[in-house]
Design an enzyme around this catalytic site. Structure first.
Site, PDB file in Angstrom:
ATOM      1  N   GLU A   1      -4.443  -7.189  -6.068  1.00 13.54           N
ATOM      2  CA  GLU A   1      -3.838  -5.920  -6.454  1.00 13.54           C
ATOM      3  C   GLU A   1      -4.754  -5.132  -7.390  1.00 13.54           C
ATOM      4  O   GLU A   1      -5.619  -5.727  -8.053  1.00 13.54           O
ATOM      5  CB  GLU A   1      -2.517  -6.206  -7.194  1.00 13.54           C
TER       6      GLU A   1
ATOM      7  N   HIS B   1      -4.822  -2.457  -2.014  1.00 11.57           N
ATOM      8  CA  HIS B   1      -5.038  -3.904  -2.177  1.00 11.57           C
ATOM      9  C   HIS B   1      -5.536  -4.535  -0.882  1.00 11.57           C
ATOM     10  O   HIS B   1      -5.302  -4.029   0.209  1.00 11.57           O
ATOM     11  CB  HIS B   1      -3.793  -4.615  -2.743  1.00 11.57           C
TER      12      HIS B   1
HETATM   13  C1  GLP Z   1       0.642  -7.127   2.428  1.00  6.32           C
HETATM   14  C2  GLP Z   1      -0.388  -8.262   2.609  1.00  6.32           C
HETATM   15  C3  GLP Z   1      -1.732  -7.725   2.989  1.00  6.32           C
HETATM   16  C4  GLP Z   1      -1.539  -6.653   4.033  1.00  6.32           C
HETATM   17  C5  GLP Z   1      -0.889  -5.444   3.397  1.00  6.32           C
HETATM   18  C6  GLP Z   1      -0.517  -4.366   4.384  1.00  6.32           C
HETATM   19  O1  GLP Z   1       1.236  -7.104   1.200  1.00  6.32           O
HETATM   20  N1  GLP Z   1      -0.536  -9.138   1.505  1.00  6.32           N
HETATM   21  O2  GLP Z   1      -2.567  -8.777   3.442  1.00  6.32           O
HETATM   22  O3  GLP Z   1      -2.767  -6.255   4.542  1.00  6.32           O
HETATM   23  O4  GLP Z   1       0.179  -5.801   2.574  1.00  6.32           O
HETATM   24  O5  GLP Z   1       0.582  -4.713   5.154  1.00  6.32           O
HETATM   25  P1  GLP Z   1       1.002  -3.920   6.443  1.00  6.32           P
HETATM   26  O6  GLP Z   1      -0.051  -4.174   7.452  1.00  6.32           O
HETATM   27  O7  GLP Z   1       2.338  -4.485   6.857  1.00  6.32           O
HETATM   28  O8  GLP Z   1       1.078  -2.503   6.062  1.00  6.32           O
END
Ligand code: GLP
Length: 241
Positions: free
Chosen positions: A143, A138
């Protein structure tokens, strides 16, 4: 898409900060499309350092964030507004009035979403969009699905995303199940995109980004048609390539 693999997350972060700084130096009122999560944390730290060293000025910069949880107001320590303030905005000379995060507690969420699109439009679109990637591919909270939204909308989070984000909450049942997210329209229209992935749990999504055909079931694959995407990986995220 350009791919770059780094030995460490620190090197990756320093490089990503130089890319964003380049945009700011070229356009002092640039619109930064910003993301939350652990991936861009190093980028924000490096940008703060550049500011503290007198090498970057955010006074005229505008920013627009990708998403926000439904039901969390900006004072909640897991809201994305709070995340941005604590990890970035409070440490630089950006005018908070020029920083925008979707409103997760709007009485009329649909209306709020429409207004967010109008806001993006009125800012003239995004100059540089920073993205993380979900373990399921995503981007923002767009999603995997049969169809994707162009515009800002209310997204139902998948089981997998709720599980992935539970680490930030007291328990899995505290994770909001919905979010307001920018659609894929403004992301694809951004003049430049920087996608950051670090850690082994991103390796599958990164491999799909490289090897798979374009599909809404892996939203990040849409970026294959964007003319200016740089994907920054650490060794673990690149381990299946
Ligand atoms: C989250 C956010 C995204 C983000 C992703 C990865 O749910 N909505 O914008 O890029 O998941 O998060 P992380 O960088 O903490 O792995």
């Amino acid at each position: 898409m350009k791919f770059k693999v780094f030995d460490s997350y620190e090197e990756l972060s320093a490089y990503s900060a130089e890319l964003v700084a380049g945009v700011i130096r070229e356009k002092e009122d640039a619109v930064l499309g910003l993301a939350t999560g652990s991936s861009p944390l190093g980028l924000y730290e490096e940008l703060i350092k550049l500011y503290e060293d007198g090498n970057l000025d955010f006074s005229r910069i505008r920013s627009i964030n990708l998403d926000e949880y439904v039901g969390l107001d900006g004072t909640h320590d897991q809201s994305y507004r709070y995340f941005m303030d604590i990890n970035f905005f409070n440490h630089i000379n950006i005018d908070k009035k020029n920083t925008f995060v979707p409103n997760g507690i709007a009485e009329d969420l649909e209306k709020g979403a429409k207004e967010y699109d109008e806001l993006i439009e009125s800012l003239g679109g995004v100059d540089v969009q920073v993205l993380g990637i979900g373990p399921n591919g995503h981007i923002g909270f767009n999603e995997p699905a049969e169809q994707l939204n162009l515009n800002t909308h209310i997204a139902e989070l998948t089981e997998e995303t709720i599980k992935a984000n539970a680490r930030f909450f007291a328990s899995e049942k505290d994770v909001p199940t919905r979010a307001v997210t920018m659609g894929v329209g403004p992301i694809m229209k951004a003049r430049k995109v920087i996608l950051i992935a670090s850690g082994e749990n991103k390796a599958w999504a990164v491999k799909s980004l490289v090897d798979d055909l374009i599909s809404t079931t892996i939203p990040a694959t849409l970026l294959k048609v964007h003319p200016d995407v740089t994907v920054l990986l650490d060794k673990a995220a690149a381990s299946l390539l």
